[in-house]
Every structure is written in C-alpha cells, then in structure tokens.
Design a protein around this motif. Structure first.
Motif, PDB file in Angstrom:
ATOM      1  N   SER A 232      32.850 -50.922  12.738  1.00 44.03           N
ATOM      2  CA  SER A 232      33.632 -49.910  12.010  1.00 44.03           C
ATOM      3  C   SER A 232      32.741 -48.838  11.383  1.00 44.03           C
ATOM      4  O   SER A 232      33.113 -48.198  10.408  1.00 44.03           O
ATOM      5  CB  SER A 232      34.481 -50.579  10.923  1.00 44.03           C
ATOM      6  N   THR A 233      31.541 -48.655  11.935  1.00 38.73           N
ATOM      7  CA  THR A 233      30.620 -47.644  11.453  1.00 38.73           C
ATOM      8  C   THR A 233      30.857 -46.307  12.161  1.00 38.73           C
ATOM      9  O   THR A 233      31.542 -46.246  13.184  1.00 38.73           O
ATOM     10  CB  THR A 233      29.174 -48.106  11.682  1.00 38.73           C
ATOM     11  N   ALA A 234      30.256 -45.248  11.623  1.00 40.02           N
ATOM     12  CA  ALA A 234      30.453 -43.918  12.208  1.00 40.02           C
ATOM     13  C   ALA A 234      29.842 -43.822  13.599  1.00 40.02           C
ATOM     14  O   ALA A 234      30.366 -43.118  14.477  1.00 40.02           O
ATOM     15  CB  ALA A 234      29.840 -42.857  11.294  1.00 40.02           C
ATOM     16  N   THR A 245      32.131 -48.432  18.728  1.00 40.81           N
ATOM     17  CA  THR A 245      32.786 -48.225  17.434  1.00 40.81           C
ATOM     18  C   THR A 245      34.297 -48.161  17.620  1.00 40.81           C
ATOM     19  O   THR A 245      34.799 -47.999  18.744  1.00 40.81           O
ATOM     20  CB  THR A 245      32.314 -46.913  16.795  1.00 40.81           C
ATOM     21  N   GLU A 254      36.624 -45.548   9.777  1.00 41.40           N
ATOM     22  CA  GLU A 254      35.261 -45.914   9.376  1.00 41.40           C
ATOM     23  C   GLU A 254      35.346 -46.808   8.151  1.00 41.40           C
ATOM     24  O   GLU A 254      36.109 -46.519   7.228  1.00 41.40           O
ATOM     25  CB  GLU A 254      34.446 -44.678   8.990  1.00 41.40           C
ATOM     26  N   GLU A 256      32.260 -48.751   6.077  1.00 39.88           N
ATOM     27  CA  GLU A 256      30.862 -49.169   6.011  1.00 39.88           C
ATOM     28  C   GLU A 256      30.537 -49.645   4.603  1.00 39.88           C
ATOM     29  O   GLU A 256      30.726 -48.911   3.633  1.00 39.88           O
ATOM     30  CB  GLU A 256      29.964 -47.992   6.394  1.00 39.88           C
TER      31      GLU A 256
END
Length: 330
Positions: A232-234, A245, A254, A256
């Motif tokens: 779920s990161t950019a 992602t 997103e 983080e």
C-alpha cells in the motif's frame, strides 16, 4: 526608612537584570545538554512495538554520540495518545523526548472527540525517522491472485467476507476502508488487539483479508495459507520488489506507516538541532540501516517542515475516509 527606600528602588533593576539574563542562560543550558542527567525517550506503545524498536536503536546511538544515558519509558494507551501527551506536557528542557507515529501526531485528531494535547502546537518536530510498508494479504481459500480478482469476488458476494485490523482507527482499518470505498464493495470489519492476533485470524480464516505491516506477513508466505496481493505504498518497496502496489492494480490507495522524533514545544532550538543531526547520523550508519532493513523499514530523516508536511498529507488523505466510513473511536 532609607534602607527600605533603597531596596524598593533597586528591585526593578534586579528584576530587569534577571529578565535580561534569561536569553544568556538558555543558550548556556542548551550548550551543556545533555550532561546534567539522563534523557528520557517516551514511547506511546508497549515493548516490542515498532516505535519501541526504533527508540531503542536511537537511544543506543545517542548514548554513544552524547556520552549520556538515554532511557526508554513505555507509556501505552488510548491509541498512542497517552504517551504522546506525556511528551507534550513535559518540561521543554531537552530531557524528555519521544518517538511517536502518524496516529497520535495527526490522525487521532480526526478520530477522538477531544485530544488532551494539540498536535499542531504542543510539539517541536525534531526529525522523521522511518517508514514501514503495509501489505494487502488474503487467505488462499479465496483463490484470488490479484487485487482485481479480489474486488470481483467481493462484488459478487457483498458482505460475505471479513477483514482483520489491529483496532478501530488503526492504519490497518483505514487502509481497508479506503480500499472498500474505492472499489465499491462491502466487507465486514473485525478489530483485533495486535498484529499477531490479526495475522492469526487471517491464517485461521476467521478473516479472509487484511492490510497489515508487511513484516508481520512476509514470514508466512509459502508456509501458511496466506498470499500477498499488493503493497500500500506510493511505489514498490525494495523489500518486496516483485509485489505491485495497490495503485498499479487500479486502487488509488496509499497507507504507509511512519514515525518520528518529537520534543515538547519550546525546547531550545540548539538542542533540537543537536538531536536532528544525531538522528541523521544514526540513520546513515550501515549497522543501523541493516537492523532497519531486517524489519522492512526505510530511513527517512527529515526536518520540521518535512515532518509537518507528512502529518498534513495524512490528515488530507484520511479525513474523507474516516468521514465516509463513519469510523469512530470514542
């Protein structure tokens, strides 16, 4: 009588001298810091938590850098608010600092009716520390291999499946609710008290999916009925380079996890500057970076402006999710 008159005349002069001496005393105290006594690092979560792990790494490095003891005080409770509040209300002399996360430093203002401190005013934001990726994982009983397949399954079976989180208002809940809203699906939330409990629920199929810290899931892949579908990161994390992602798979979400070093508002800038430089030095050390990588953590040293920008970005990202999903903590 004459002595009394002379004393009265001198009093304003003495007071003025005291006031004029204050600016000189503060830099001297900052220059001597931290030689008076040990520095306390408050962690708003229990031993073994991510902030606790980071605080102990920083404490070890600070002790070597400054030649003074840095001791950890775990003060858990209220989603991190209790320990973070202890930092806010401490004397701003550099002898109480804290390691906290995005919840009590920003998001909790959207979740709790009345925080005992003001995140915007009560802290000196010393430095960002690290980020840690989360991963969307499913029990293999679902027989899905991509986020698109998961969404299709959820749409065919509205309300049939559960997701686990590590508590109401946690990043794991916010991430799953953001996925639910973005995909137009219905999933039932089951909160647990910790990552291990949520992971156990996922393994036992009490919950069929979860978005949890990746470090809590990666040891299971290939040995347990758990599959990672996305991070779920950019952008893709170097720790799981082959995992796409959520954005790559059509879900613009997103989430983080991050943490940073804070001090009470009013802490002298020379002390804040010393701490910020020590953090940058610590996060550049190969030994420290190796320990962080083992926990899937990336160093992100940053100044007060970068720290504040990350908090503001979290508030902008999660306010509509909390509102639309009607998430409440108290």
């Amino acid at each position: 009588m004459k002595r009394l008159i002379r004393a009265l005349l001198r009093a304003p002069i003495l007071a003025l001298g005291f006031v004029l001496a204050l600016p000189l005393a503060l830099p001297a105290a900052a220059q001597d810091w931290p030689m008076r006594h040990a520095v306390k690092i408050v962690v708003p979560f229990g031993p073994g938590s991510t902030p606790d792990f980071i605080a102990r790494l920083m404490a070890d490095h600070f002790q070597k850098t400054f030649g003074q003891a840095f001791v950890i005080e775990n003060k858990a409770g209220a989603g991190g608010n209790r320990g973070t509040d202890a930092v806010a209300k401490a004397e701003p002399d550099g002898y109480t600092i804290g390691v906290s996360i995005g919840g009590p430093l920003g998001i909790n203002a959207l979740l709790f009716g009345n925080l005992p401190y003001d995140p915007a005013k009560d802290f000196a934001y010393v430095s960002l520390l690290v980020t840690q990726p989360s991963a969307l994982a499913v029990n293999t009983v679902l027989e899905v291999n991509t986020v698109a397949e998961l969404i299709a399954l959820l749409k065919k079976n509205p309300g049939k499946y559960n997701y686990a989180s590590i508590g109401n208002g946690s990043l794991s809940q916010l991430a799953m609710e953001a996925i639910r809203l973005a995909s137009g699906t219905e999933i039932t939330h089951i909160p647990y008290q910790s990552s291990p409990a949520a992971v156990t629920a996922l393994i036992q199929n009490d919950a069929q999916m979860a978005c949890l810290p990746a470090i809590s899931i990666t040891p299971l892949v290939g040995t347990k009925p758990v599959k990672i579908l996305a991070v779920s990161t950019a952008k893709r994390t170097p720790f799981l380079p082959d995992v796409p992602t959520l954005k790559e798979q059509g879900i613009d979400v997103e989430a983080e996890a991050w943490n940073g070093l804070i001090a009470p508002a009013g802490t002298p800038e020379p002390i804040v500057a010393k701490l910020r430089a020590a953090v940058a030095d610590a996060l550049s050390q190969p030994g420290v970076r190796e320990k962080l990588a083992a926990q899937l953590m990336e160093p992100i040293p940053g100044d007060a402006a970068q720290f504040r920008a990350r908090i503001d970005a979290d508030l902008a990202r999660w306010a509509p999710v909390i509102r639309e999903a009607k998430i409440q903590v108290n």
